[in-house]
Write a protein that holds these residues in place. Structure first.
Motif, PDB file in Angstrom:
ATOM      1  N   THR A  30       0.838  -1.199   0.000  1.00 28.41           N
ATOM      2  CA  THR A  30       0.000   0.000   0.000  1.00 28.41           C
ATOM      3  C   THR A  30       0.875   1.253   0.000  1.00 28.41           C
ATOM      4  O   THR A  30       2.084   1.193   0.263  1.00 28.41           O
ATOM      5  CB  THR A  30      -0.929   0.049   1.226  1.00 28.41           C
ATOM      6  N   MET A  31       0.223   2.377  -0.259  1.00 33.44           N
ATOM      7  CA  MET A  31       0.925   3.658  -0.234  1.00 33.44           C
ATOM      8  C   MET A  31       1.585   3.893   1.117  1.00 33.44           C
ATOM      9  O   MET A  31       2.752   4.287   1.187  1.00 33.44           O
ATOM     10  CB  MET A  31      -0.057   4.797  -0.519  1.00 33.44           C
ATOM     11  N   LEU A  32       0.837   3.653   2.187  1.00 33.41           N
ATOM     12  CA  LEU A  32       1.370   3.882   3.530  1.00 33.41           C
ATOM     13  C   LEU A  32       2.557   2.961   3.808  1.00 33.41           C
ATOM     14  O   LEU A  32       3.576   3.401   4.345  1.00 33.41           O
ATOM     15  CB  LEU A  32       0.268   3.683   4.578  1.00 33.41           C
ATOM     16  N   GLU A  33       2.432   1.695   3.427  1.00 34.23           N
ATOM     17  CA  GLU A  33       3.540   0.755   3.638  1.00 34.23           C
ATOM     18  C   GLU A  33       4.788   1.196   2.884  1.00 34.23           C
ATOM     19  O   GLU A  33       5.902   1.133   3.415  1.00 34.23           O
ATOM     20  CB  GLU A  33       3.142  -0.658   3.187  1.00 34.23           C
ATOM     21  N   SER A  53      -1.594  13.409   4.577  1.00 32.73           N
ATOM     22  CA  SER A  53      -2.308  13.323   3.299  1.00 32.73           C
ATOM     23  C   SER A  53      -1.327  12.813   2.259  1.00 32.73           C
ATOM     24  O   SER A  53      -0.166  13.229   2.230  1.00 32.73           O
ATOM     25  CB  SER A  53      -2.815  14.693   2.873  1.00 32.73           C
ATOM     26  N   MET A  54      -1.809  11.917   1.395  1.00 27.82           N
ATOM     27  CA  MET A  54      -0.952  11.350   0.354  1.00 27.82           C
ATOM     28  C   MET A  54      -1.709  11.279  -0.954  1.00 27.82           C
ATOM     29  O   MET A  54      -2.934  11.294  -0.976  1.00 27.82           O
ATOM     30  CB  MET A  54      -0.501   9.935   0.737  1.00 27.82           C
ATOM     31  N   GLY A  55      -0.943  11.182  -2.024  1.00 31.19           N
ATOM     32  CA  GLY A  55      -1.536  11.025  -3.333  1.00 31.19           C
ATOM     33  C   GLY A  55      -0.566  10.327  -4.259  1.00 31.19           C
ATOM     34  O   GLY A  55       0.555  10.004  -3.870  1.00 31.19           O
ATOM     35  N   LYS A  59      -2.781  13.289  -7.578  1.00 35.05           N
ATOM     36  CA  LYS A  59      -4.185  12.957  -7.301  1.00 35.05           C
ATOM     37  C   LYS A  59      -4.284  12.433  -5.875  1.00 35.05           C
ATOM     38  O   LYS A  59      -3.719  11.393  -5.544  1.00 35.05           O
ATOM     39  CB  LYS A  59      -4.681  11.900  -8.289  1.00 35.05           C
ATOM     40  N   SER A  60      -4.994  13.172  -5.040  1.00 37.62           N
ATOM     41  CA  SER A  60      -5.113  12.824  -3.629  1.00 37.62           C
ATOM     42  C   SER A  60      -5.805  11.465  -3.452  1.00 37.62           C
ATOM     43  O   SER A  60      -6.744  11.134  -4.155  1.00 37.62           O
ATOM     44  CB  SER A  60      -5.914  13.909  -2.909  1.00 37.62           C
ATOM     45  N   GLU A  61      -5.303  10.708  -2.485  1.00 36.38           N
ATOM     46  CA  GLU A  61      -5.865   9.389  -2.192  1.00 36.38           C
ATOM     47  C   GLU A  61      -6.417   9.411  -0.763  1.00 36.38           C
ATOM     48  O   GLU A  61      -5.666   9.606   0.177  1.00 36.38           O
ATOM     49  CB  GLU A  61      -4.778   8.321  -2.321  1.00 36.38           C
ATOM     50  N   PRO A  62      -7.736   9.231  -0.601  1.00 37.91           N
ATOM     51  CA  PRO A  62      -8.321   9.338   0.738  1.00 37.91           C
ATOM     52  C   PRO A  62      -7.932   8.204   1.699  1.00 37.91           C
ATOM     53  O   PRO A  62      -7.964   8.393   2.904  1.00 37.91           O
ATOM     54  CB  PRO A  62      -9.831   9.315   0.481  1.00 37.91           C
ATOM     55  N   LYS A  63      -7.536   7.044   1.170  1.00 39.26           N
ATOM     56  CA  LYS A  63      -7.207   5.912   2.048  1.00 39.26           C
ATOM     57  C   LYS A  63      -5.857   5.301   1.676  1.00 39.26           C
ATOM     58  O   LYS A  63      -5.784   4.201   1.134  1.00 39.26           O
ATOM     59  CB  LYS A  63      -8.306   4.852   1.966  1.00 39.26           C
ATOM     60  N   PRO A  64      -4.755   6.002   1.996  1.00 39.99           N
ATOM     61  CA  PRO A  64      -3.439   5.488   1.610  1.00 39.99           C
ATOM     62  C   PRO A  64      -3.081   4.155   2.265  1.00 39.99           C
ATOM     63  O   PRO A  64      -2.274   3.398   1.734  1.00 39.99           O
ATOM     64  CB  PRO A  64      -2.467   6.593   2.022  1.00 39.99           C
ATOM     65  N   ALA A  65      -3.692   3.836   3.396  1.00 42.68           N
ATOM     66  CA  ALA A  65      -3.404   2.563   4.066  1.00 42.68           C
ATOM     67  C   ALA A  65      -4.049   1.385   3.331  1.00 42.68           C
ATOM     68  O   ALA A  65      -3.690   0.238   3.577  1.00 42.68           O
ATOM     69  CB  ALA A  65      -3.882   2.600   5.510  1.00 42.68           C
ATOM     70  N   GLU A  66      -4.988   1.679   2.425  1.00 41.87           N
ATOM     71  CA  GLU A  66      -5.682   0.618   1.691  1.00 41.87           C
ATOM     72  C   GLU A  66      -5.306   0.576   0.216  1.00 41.87           C
ATOM     73  O   GLU A  66      -5.433  -0.453  -0.436  1.00 41.87           O
ATOM     74  CB  GLU A  66      -7.197   0.806   1.807  1.00 41.87           C
ATOM     75  N   ARG A  67      -4.847   1.692  -0.331  1.00 45.53           N
ATOM     76  CA  ARG A  67      -4.584   1.809  -1.772  1.00 45.53           C
ATOM     77  C   ARG A  67      -3.289   1.098  -2.139  1.00 45.53           C
ATOM     78  O   ARG A  67      -2.207   1.492  -1.736  1.00 45.53           O
ATOM     79  CB  ARG A  67      -4.545   3.285  -2.140  1.00 45.53           C
ATOM     80  N   GLU A  68      -3.421   0.002  -2.892  1.00 47.60           N
ATOM     81  CA  GLU A  68      -2.244  -0.747  -3.341  1.00 47.60           C
ATOM     82  C   GLU A  68      -1.616  -0.060  -4.551  1.00 47.60           C
ATOM     83  O   GLU A  68      -2.306   0.429  -5.438  1.00 47.60           O
ATOM     84  CB  GLU A  68      -2.633  -2.193  -3.696  1.00 47.60           C
TER      85      GLU A  68
END
Length: 103
Positions: A30-33, A53-55, A59-68
Motif C-alpha cells: 500500500t501507499m502507507l507501507e 495526506s498522500m496522493g 491525485k489525492s488518495e483518501p485511504k493510503p493505508a488501503e490503496r495498493e
C-alpha cells in the motif's frame, strides 16, 4: 504474483528541500507501507505518516493505508496547508474590490 516486486517512488518536499526515494516493494504494497519502507521520516521527522495526506502523481488518495500501488507510481506525501486557499482567494477579491471602489 507471489514474490514479485515493483518499482515505486516516495516523494516529499518542503520549500527548502525535496526528496524522491526510489524503492522496490512487493506486489500488493500500500501507499502507507511504501512510505514507511522508504525511510523518508528519517530525513523529515516532522512527517506523521499515519495521518499525512498522500496522493499518486498529484491525485489525492483518501485511504493510503488501503490503496495498493502498481509499478512505477510515485507516492506523494503532502504537507498540511498553512492557509485555506478559499480564504486567500476571498480576501484577494475583497481587497481588489476595495481598491476599485476607492480608486
Amino acid at each position: 504474483m507471489d514474490g514479485e516486486t515493483i518499482q515505486v517512488e516516495v516523494a516529499y518536499a518542503t520549500p527548502e528541500k525535496q526528496l524522491i526515494i526510489p524503492l522496490s516493494v512487493p506486489c500488493g504494497t500500500t501507499m502507507l507501507e511504501a512510505a514507511k519502507r522508504s525511510g523518508i521520516v528519517d530525513k523529515f521527522p516532522e512527517i506523521l505518516l499515519e495521518s499525512a495526506s498522500m496522493g499518486v502523481f498529484g491525485k489525492s488518495e483518501p485511504k493510503p493505508a488501503e490503496r495498493e500501488l502498481v509499478a512505477n507510481e510515485r507516492v506523494e506525501i503532502y504537507r498540511p496547508l498553512l492557509v485555506d486557499p478559499k480564504l486567500v482567494r476571498k480576501q484577494r477579491a475583497a481587497d481588489a474590490k476595495a481598491r476599485k471602489e476607492s480608486g
